[in-house]
Design a protein around this motif. Structure first.
Motif, PDB file in Angstrom:
ATOM      1  N   THR A   6       0.819  -1.210   0.000  1.00  0.00           N
ATOM      2  CA  THR A   6       0.000   0.000   0.000  1.00  0.00           C
ATOM      3  C   THR A   6       0.851   1.257   0.000  1.00  0.00           C
ATOM      4  O   THR A   6       0.434   2.279  -0.529  1.00  0.00           O
ATOM      5  N   ASN A   7       2.054   1.180   0.591  1.00  0.00           N
ATOM      6  CA  ASN A   7       2.853   2.398   0.702  1.00  0.00           C
ATOM      7  C   ASN A   7       4.257   2.307   0.109  1.00  0.00           C
ATOM      8  O   ASN A   7       4.984   3.303   0.137  1.00  0.00           O
ATOM      9  N   SER A  30      11.460  12.536  -7.088  1.00  0.00           N
ATOM     10  CA  SER A  30      10.056  12.191  -6.850  1.00  0.00           C
ATOM     11  C   SER A  30       9.402  11.558  -8.074  1.00  0.00           C
ATOM     12  O   SER A  30       8.381  10.884  -7.951  1.00  0.00           O
ATOM     13  N   LYS A  51       4.005   6.926 -10.717  1.00  0.00           N
ATOM     14  CA  LYS A  51       3.467   7.978  -9.856  1.00  0.00           C
ATOM     15  C   LYS A  51       4.600   8.495  -8.981  1.00  0.00           C
ATOM     16  O   LYS A  51       5.690   7.928  -8.965  1.00  0.00           O
ATOM     17  N   LYS A  52       4.343   9.529  -8.228  1.00  0.00           N
ATOM     18  CA  LYS A  52       5.387  10.138  -7.414  1.00  0.00           C
ATOM     19  C   LYS A  52       5.734   9.297  -6.186  1.00  0.00           C
ATOM     20  O   LYS A  52       4.879   8.608  -5.629  1.00  0.00           O
ATOM     21  N   SER A  54       8.567   9.351  -2.516  1.00  0.00           N
ATOM     22  CA  SER A  54       9.302  10.205  -1.575  1.00  0.00           C
ATOM     23  C   SER A  54      10.777   9.817  -1.664  1.00  0.00           C
ATOM     24  O   SER A  54      11.202   8.830  -1.045  1.00  0.00           O
ATOM     25  N   LYS A  77       5.826   5.249  -1.703  1.00  0.00           N
ATOM     26  CA  LYS A  77       4.905   5.969  -2.574  1.00  0.00           C
ATOM     27  C   LYS A  77       4.541   7.297  -1.906  1.00  0.00           C
ATOM     28  O   LYS A  77       4.384   7.345  -0.688  1.00  0.00           O
ATOM     29  N   LEU A  78       4.391   8.340  -2.684  1.00  0.00           N
ATOM     30  CA  LEU A  78       3.949   9.612  -2.124  1.00  0.00           C
ATOM     31  C   LEU A  78       2.505   9.487  -1.626  1.00  0.00           C
ATOM     32  O   LEU A  78       2.161   9.976  -0.554  1.00  0.00           O
ATOM     33  N   ASP A  79       1.675   8.795  -2.398  1.00  0.00           N
ATOM     34  CA  ASP A  79       0.285   8.560  -2.016  1.00  0.00           C
ATOM     35  C   ASP A  79       0.058   7.063  -1.872  1.00  0.00           C
ATOM     36  O   ASP A  79       0.264   6.320  -2.833  1.00  0.00           O
ATOM     37  N   ARG A  80      -0.376   6.639  -0.709  1.00  0.00           N
ATOM     38  CA  ARG A  80      -0.680   5.223  -0.497  1.00  0.00           C
ATOM     39  C   ARG A  80      -1.823   4.791  -1.413  1.00  0.00           C
ATOM     40  O   ARG A  80      -2.649   5.605  -1.799  1.00  0.00           O
ATOM     41  N   THR A  81      -1.832   3.509  -1.741  1.00  0.00           N
ATOM     42  CA  THR A  81      -2.888   2.968  -2.597  1.00  0.00           C
ATOM     43  C   THR A  81      -3.646   1.899  -1.823  1.00  0.00           C
ATOM     44  O   THR A  81      -3.062   0.937  -1.345  1.00  0.00           O
ATOM     45  N   GLU A  86      -6.336   2.240  -7.593  1.00  0.00           N
ATOM     46  CA  GLU A  86      -5.246   3.147  -7.231  1.00  0.00           C
ATOM     47  C   GLU A  86      -3.874   2.490  -7.363  1.00  0.00           C
ATOM     48  O   GLU A  86      -2.862   3.179  -7.434  1.00  0.00           O
TER      49      GLU A  86
END
Length: 113
Positions: A6-7, A30, A51-52, A54, A77-81, A86
């Motif tokens: 997820t992350n 990024s 995707k972006k 960190s 991941k910048l945004d968790r899925t 996602e």
């Protein structure tokens, strides 16, 4: 190959036996990933990430994988899925996509090695 939670995303790339840490160069922004060996072998050359991420979370190591030595690159991941829609269908542009509908709806938060 590559995997995701997820992350996190993780790339696993076979390298020649005898490769040492000083032989490896890995960089991440990024939006781009670079990984190469000092002998000139290039695995990712400023490859555009799907995707972006960190970049300050970048970690890499040389580890045994499927009976051989591999470069293992992990970054957050910048945004968790959390939902199949996602999840990343590919790590970098130009690589074949995976069917994200086949990925379990609830991905693990950690890799199971």
């Amino acid at each position: 190959s590559w995997r995701q939670t997820t992350n996190l995303v993780r790339a696993v790339v076979p390298v020649p036996e005898g490769t040492r840490g000083r032989d490896v160069a890995v960089e991440c922004t990024s939006t781009k990933l670079s990984a190469r060996l000092r002998d000139g072998a290039v695995f990712f050359d400023k490859a555009p990430l799907r995707k972006k991420v960190s970049p300050e979370t970048l970690e890499w190591e040389l580890a045994e994988d499927d009976g051989g030595l591999a470069l293992v690159v992990t970054v957050e991941k910048l945004d968790r899925t959390f939902m199949a829609a996602e999840h990343w269908e590919r790590l970098v542009a130009g690589h074949p996509p995976v069917d994200t509908q086949a990925i379990p709806v609830a991905l693990s938060q950690e890799f199971e090695d």
